[in-house]
Scaffold this active site. Structure first.
Site, short mmCIF file in Angstrom:
data_model
loop_
_atom_site.label_atom_id
_atom_site.label_comp_id
_atom_site.label_asym_id
_atom_site.label_seq_id
_atom_site.Cartn_x
_atom_site.Cartn_y
_atom_site.Cartn_z
N ASP A 278 24.39 121.07 47.26
CA ASP A 278 25.26 120.18 48.02
C ASP A 278 26.46 121.03 48.51
O ASP A 278 26.60 122.20 48.17
CB ASP A 278 25.70 118.98 47.17
CG ASP A 278 26.07 117.79 48.05
OD1 ASP A 278 26.32 118.00 49.26
OD2 ASP A 278 26.12 116.66 47.56
C1 BGC Z 1 27.22 115.06 50.41
C2 BGC Z 1 25.78 115.20 50.84
C3 BGC Z 1 25.72 115.56 52.29
C4 BGC Z 1 26.47 116.86 52.48
C5 BGC Z 1 26.42 117.43 53.88
C6 BGC Z 1 28.06 116.25 50.80
O1 BGC Z 1 29.41 116.01 50.64
O2 BGC Z 1 27.28 114.85 49.03
O3 BGC Z 1 25.09 114.01 50.57
O4 BGC Z 1 24.40 115.65 52.72
O5 BGC Z 1 27.82 116.65 52.13
O6 BGC Z 1 27.21 116.73 54.73
#
Ligand code: BGC
Length: 747
Positions: A278
């Protein structure tokens, strides 16, 4: 000139070496291995580095040119060809970039939030959302999205409940797979589909107190039976990627969790797709003091099997020294690069990484996309109360007051995680009702509150005044989009601002009051439901939410949605979910006793069972609940046998009759309870469901085959067991009904 020569040379080399591929390797594996042999260490590490390119800065361009970036997220459509040309024309091997973006519930045409989509219990509807989203996104160069979120959660305080499919593992599994199929189709390179991502692996939805990024703890039994099944189903469905989450699970951050990522994902499930972190989640292992340095965090991430580092910069900065120090093997690096390249080949990026610049936007907001969004939005609405008010008859109602902060909020109705939806395309309830019925009914609009958190009591008074002259009041209440989603958690999940006062004052007038709730999570709306004559739960329904609601309110469409999540009466009941465990002091649905207990009552006079003095034991509304304009009657369940042995199939069936005045769709649910087992089992578990269309006056017999798979569970030793004994089976219209159960024995 030299560069062009290199590219031609290496591409030729790649395909020449491929023609020699043997050992049953697929042609993609073969191309990947050939390309890998040509790569320098720096080029390999570059492929593992994903950077946020919301603004394509000179540094990012330089990073691409030097081969230090393998993937971009959030790159604007107008920069796609430029960055792909940099990657293809200016790097030694010409490897295209993997372009990613969060396309969560629609790209331009926004569909209902995933929690709302789950109310449809319609896998075709969810797949349709995926298909339309992919078609709209790919035209802008997006080849990869970070959805579906299949984190089961029991906590409506958690803002990200909006992004998932609710509280149940089985429902989440089938919905997640439907989304993956819709996004990915059968060929990732067909120019119409994009790569999906099963996230956040795993346990993110367990976050304590519903506060995002908080600790998550669970037992092996719950992990295996609740949390992992949707991920296992996604892996089996061929999801292109997995995302490791932000959370730790039982003390070990999941972005460096070898048990989850290696032992389970790779070794047990044989998953061979790409795993991404993530946003900064590998680096965060350092921030949370799990590792003393950022380099150690990189080591934990790569050694656990996270192939790509999203934005953390720890792979690009530290893998070199880690490999030199022997802390990370070259084989580990090669495996990670292999997974990234494999995805790029599967997506057809090496054949054509570019987009048709002249065609930008051509697939956006097409009539087909808008119709699809409307269909899914209609199926996502749940009627939870109706004292003979709905549907409204436009030929009888003279004046309607439309009020509430969500009645005409084109941005808010799109919900969380929609970066690209343009609110000017949103059809609000006000727009739709005016357009469809404005010529026949006098429609008065007084929003009362400009936004959901408003405390404007004068606005409330204006609405009350207008209400006194109307026959029917339609109050669109709820939450703004920003109150749910990532990091948008609430400790108080009642209607924000003075919306409770609004409903109370409108109810006091004594006119027919329809409350429509447009929110990102279940809310504690018990009192407001009592004050209303009818209640619809719509969550955030996307671009076409208003038209869908108008169709339902006026009976053009008959509601069929069912709740995929329990609505608590009070926050203090959380976590509350339908499949809780049988206790030795079972809940007996006794009412609240708080005000009836005499002062100085003796300790023993209260009875001892599992309940809250002030909330009782039941929820406000249970999982699976939802009404229709028609009524359905269920026969007792029949079983094809009373005894089976492992390997047999037993069929449970039930006849459902439409006894009301409308043709309708019923979501028929199968629940099973394992009565005696080596571990205490949930009081019931959803094991199947069917959406059936039943014309008025007609009956349909629904059959569910039950096999050992439906009777098995994971024990505390991570073994999938199917234990002999008695099982109770219900076929019902919600999880709250227990009156037509039948028992069979597994010998
Ligand atoms: C989130 C993810 C997301 C990623 C990219 C993160 O803050 O937890 O679910 O896909 O950002 O934007």
């Amino acid at each position: 000139m030299m560069k062009k020569f290199y590219i031609v040379f290496f591409v030729l080399a790649l395909f020449t070496s491929c023609s020699k591929c043997k050992n049953g390797q697929s042609s993609i594996d073969c191309k990947v291995d050939s390309l890998l042999q040509l790569m320098t260490f720096e080029e390999k590490i570059g492929q593992l580095n994903q950077i946020d390119a919301g603004y394509v800065s000179p540094e990012i361009k330089a990073g691409i040119t030097s081969g230090a970036i393998g993937s971009l997220l959030n790159c604007p459509a107008q920069n796609i060809n430029e960055v792909q040309h940099l990657a293809v024309d200016s790097t030694r091997l010409g490897i295209p970039l993997l372009i990613a973006r969060d396309v969560i519930h629609g790209y331009k045409t926004i569909f209902p939030i995933p929690l709302a989509q789950a109310c449809s219990w319609d896998t075709a509807a969810v797949a349709l959302c995926g298909k339309v989203s992919a078609l709209e996104a790919i035209a802008d160069g997006i080849k990869y999205t970070f959805t579906p979120m299949i984190d089961v959660t029991h906590d409506p305080r958690w803002g990200r409940i909006a992004e998932g499919y609710g509280e149940d593992s089985y429902l989440t599994s089938v919905m997640g797979v439907a989304m993956i199929n819709g996004l990915q189709g059968s060929d990732l390179a067909d120019g119409k589909h994009i790569a999906a991502c099963a996230k956040h692996f795993a346990g993110y939805g367990l976050t304590e107190s519903g506060r995002d990024y908080n600790v998550a703890n669970t037992s092996e039994e719950r992990l295996r039976n609740w949390i992992l099944p949707p991920f296992k189903a996604a892996a089996e469905a061929g999801v292109a990627t997995f995302m490791a989450g932000f959370n730790e699970l039982n003390g070990v951050p999941v972005s460096g969790n070898k048990y989850l990522l290696k032992d389970i994902l790779r070794n047990e499930w044989n998953y061979d797709g790409m795993v991404i972190s993530d946003y900064f989640s590998i680096e965060q292992m350092f921030v949370e003091n799990y590792t003393p340095t950022r380099g150690d965090a990189a080591r934990e991430g790569i050694n656990a099997g996270v192939d790509m580092d999203m934005m953390g910069h720890v792979y690009i900065n530290h893998l070199d020294s880690l490999v030199k120090a022997g802390a990370v093997s070259m084989e580990t690096i090669d495996n990670a690069v292999r997974n990234v390249l494999k995805l790029k080949f599967k997506l057809g990026l090496f054949d054509n990484p570019y987009i048709d610049d002249s065609n930008l936007g051509s697939t956006h907001y097409s009539p087909d996309a808008l119709n699809a969004s409307l269909k899914v939005a209609e199926e996502s609405v749940v009627l939870v109360k109706n004292d003979s008010v709905l549907p409204l008859d436009a030929s009888k109602v003279k004046r309607i007051l439309i009020t509430g902060p969500l009645a005409n909020a084109p941005y808010e109705q799109m919900g969380t995680w929609c970066f690209d939806g343009d609110k000017t395309h949103s059809v609000t309830p006000l727009d739709a009702i005016k357009e469809q019925y404005g010529d026949r009914v006098d429609i008065v609009f007084e929003p009362a509150l400009d936004f959901s958190r408003s405390t404007d009591l004068e606005g409330v008074e204006r609405a009350v005044k207008a209400a006194s002259k109307a026959d029917v009041i339609l109050a669109f209440v709820g939450e703004e989009a920003i109150l749910s989603g990532e990091a948008k958690c609430r400790a108080d999940i009642s209607l924000p601002g003075v919306q409770n006062e609004l409903i109370k004052k409108l109810a006091d007038i004594g006119k027919s009051l329809v409350m429509v709730v447009m929110a990102g999570r279940p809310l504690t709306i018990g009192e407001q439901m009592e004050q209303s004559d009818a209640t619809l739960i719509a969550f955030h329904g996307g671009t076409m939410a208003g038209k869908a609601l108008s169709n339902i309110i006026f009976g053009e469409s008959v509601p069929s949605g069912k709740l995929p999540v329990t609505f608590p009466k009070m926050v203090g009941q959380i976590p509350i979910y339908y499949n809780d465990y049988k206790t030795g002091r079972p809940a007996d649905y006794r009412p609240t006793l708080l005000n009836e207990i005499p002062v100085e009552a003796r300790q023993t006079s209260l009875g001892f069972c599992t309940y809250h003095l002030d909330a009782g034991v039941g929820p406000l509304m249970e999982f699976g609940y939802g009404l229709s304009y028609t009524t359905f009657e269920y026969s007792p369940v029949s079983l094809s046998k009373s005894e089976i042995v492992a390997g047999d199939t037993i069929t449970a069936s039930c006849t459902i009759t439409n006894t009301g005045g409308y043709d309708g769709t019923e979501i028929v649910q199968l629940y099973i309870h394992d009565k005696f087992a080596s571990l205490v089992r949930p009081v019931k578990e959803l094991k199947g469901f069917k959406r059936v269309i039943i014309p008025k006056g007609e009956s349909v017999t629904v059959e569910f085959p039950i096999t050992a798979k439906d009777l098995s569970f994971y024990n505390n030793s991570s073994e999938l067991v199917c234990e002999p004994g008695e099982f109770e089976v219900w076929i019902a219209s919600s999880s709250g009904l227990n009156d037509n159960g039948k028992i069979f024995t597994l010998k």
